[in-house]
Design an enzyme around this catalytic site. Structure first.
Site, short mmCIF file in Angstrom:
data_model
loop_
_atom_site.label_atom_id
_atom_site.label_comp_id
_atom_site.label_asym_id
_atom_site.label_seq_id
_atom_site.Cartn_x
_atom_site.Cartn_y
_atom_site.Cartn_z
N GLU A 128 0.83 -1.21 0.00
CA GLU A 128 0.00 0.00 0.00
C GLU A 128 0.87 1.27 0.00
O GLU A 128 0.54 2.27 -0.65
CB GLU A 128 -0.91 -0.04 1.23
N THR A 181 -4.68 10.96 -4.09
CA THR A 181 -4.73 10.78 -2.63
C THR A 181 -3.93 11.87 -1.94
O THR A 181 -4.34 12.41 -0.91
CB THR A 181 -4.18 9.39 -2.24
#
Lengths: 308, 308
Positions: A128, A181
């Site tokens: 991630e 993000t």
């Protein structure tokens, strides 16, 4: 076992009241991956279908997560990975985390289930971090554990599994705009009002109580976000209309999925969830914005085996 | 019924992770009150034993709470109230709220249970406001409902009853120093770090999950306060030593009760709670500070009838 095919689900992080800590797992939306044992050590990404992602192992989320688990297991073998993306990168429903979770889950099966889900989450977080720069677990955890999860702490990692009321359904709409993000994180303030934080943690508490007691009214009453949504919703066109339309159609709550742009609603029962889908659709249908929409029950298993 | 005698328990607000929202009810510490129906309307405080509190109804917490419930009920009678204080005002375990909760509970019994606990909390909050200037429910709610409670919101008032693991015991030490609630509130910052708030709401979530699952380890792991304790603990001499001594003696957690100066610990089982009491005692015994200390199980009933 030499080869395994798995389904790695999309996930919704934050869940309105629980920024950075709450998440849940979707059922019908997800990637498929084939992981094949090789004699040579190391990880090779052999196929990526459905998205333009790097094949270099060290730059690929699944690749890095795979390396982490193989190294921890001191495996004397390697793997080849085929990735069939159905979750669009950047859609806000844990696309990168699905790749990471899927890879570590599959390799753990090949290893004979050496690690528990808590440990798998740690490996997934390594992957991630390739995508977001930060090791966070709010998508990886629900992807691996299924249902609703609470990331109690990241260091040390502590995931709390929460119950899933059986009639909960999610409706997710993905307006096809790009939000990075990093941009979504950058828009957030470093400091927040104590008075808003109190309302937020009251809602985290009542939401979780609602999950344990199947209290749909309490769940509905808790799905508010005083901290993040006021900032991030500015990045999503027509967010407010979508939210109002969802609630008017009977949704328990509606908020930004992860860092967006996907918007999720939770409803009691599939009928309402489908009505909510129609209401959401109607908002974007009047605009030029392309969108993808789906209704799904909550997936209480997380990543699952298709065949092996 | 013309007369009722009740026990109105002390309560612990905040519970480390849940500033302004969490609270629980003590069992052995509390006030007693006698409430007697009178033909004349209105509220008269006829006796106050154990504390120097105002007899004027409008200035007395119990008086104001009593007026609120009588007015809402459109009662054609009044009451006389005798108050036997065992909870020291300003000790941080809900002294004023015990007076308020006790009065409204007793009058509701005389009325034939006209109101539910949620409504009683509202009346109690009117009394509480006389003492603190603000209508808050974090002591009134656990006093009336018993056990652990979550004040989900104040306006509209929404109290969530939480489960109480049966082996939980509290140890409370009251160092006899004065901290005004206004001072304890004034020391808090208006804005807090988002990163600290996230840790706090993760702990609210995991604490509540721990209550539902009887997970004492998770409860222990959740009893941290990143927001309020760093500020308020400065007002309580030797707070850190008390906390460390408690944890070393086996407490699950230790924090400031309400706005202090009382300090509470939670333990699994009465044996550990008693060891914790000894450890706490030892810290203040080495100083000039006078203190009161008690061990109690969690009271899951709240205010109770002694006789009627």
């Amino acid at each position: 076992m030499n080869e395994i095919k798995i389904f790695s689900p999309a996930t919704v992080a934050n869940v309105s009241c629980g920024y950075d800590v709450l998440g849940f797992c979707l059922d019908t939306k997800g990637d498929e991956m084939v992981v094949r044992k090789t004699k040579e050590k190391g990880v090779t990404i052999t196929k990526i279908v459905g998205a333009d992602l790097p094949f270099e192992t060290e730059k690929n989320v699944a690749g890095v997560a795979a390396l982490a688990i193989l190294e921890a297991a001191k495996a004397d073998f390697g793997v080849e990975i085929e990735i069939y993306k159905n979750i669009k990168p950047g859609s806000g429903v844990g696309s990168s985390s699905a790749s990471a979770s899927g890879a570590v889950f599959a390799i753990n099966e090949i290893l004979g289930k050496t690690f528990d889900k808590q440990q798998l989450t740690l490996f997934g977080m390594k992957g991630e971090a390739v995508a977001s720069g930060v090791e966070h677990a709010d998508n990886v955890a629900p992807g691996l554990f299924g249902g609703f999860t609470l990331v109690k702490s990241v260091d040390p990692l502590k995931i709390v599994e929460l119950p899933t009321p059986s009639e909960l359904y999610a409706t997710v709409i993905h307006p096809q705009i790009e939000i990075k993000t990093s941009e979504a994180r950058g828009i957030l303030p470093v400091k927040i009002e104590l008075s808003s934080a109190i309302k937020q943690w009251a809602n985290v508490g009542s939401f979780i109580s609602g999950l344990y007691t199947n209290d749909y009214d309490l769940i509905a009453d808790s799905l508010h976000d005083y901290i993040v949504e006021p900032h991030r919703s500015q990045l999503i066109p027509h967010f407010k209309e979508i939210r109002i339309a969802s609630l008017n159609a009977g949704a328990l709550g509606c908020g930004i999925s992860g860092s967006g742009p996907s918007i999720f609603s939770l409803s009691k029962g599939s009928d309402i969830a489908n009505k909510v889908a129609n209401a959401m659709k109607e908002v974007y249908s009047k605009t030029d914005i392309k969108f993808d929409i789906y209704v799904t029950k909550i997936n209480t298993d997380g990543v699952r085996i298709i065949n092996k």
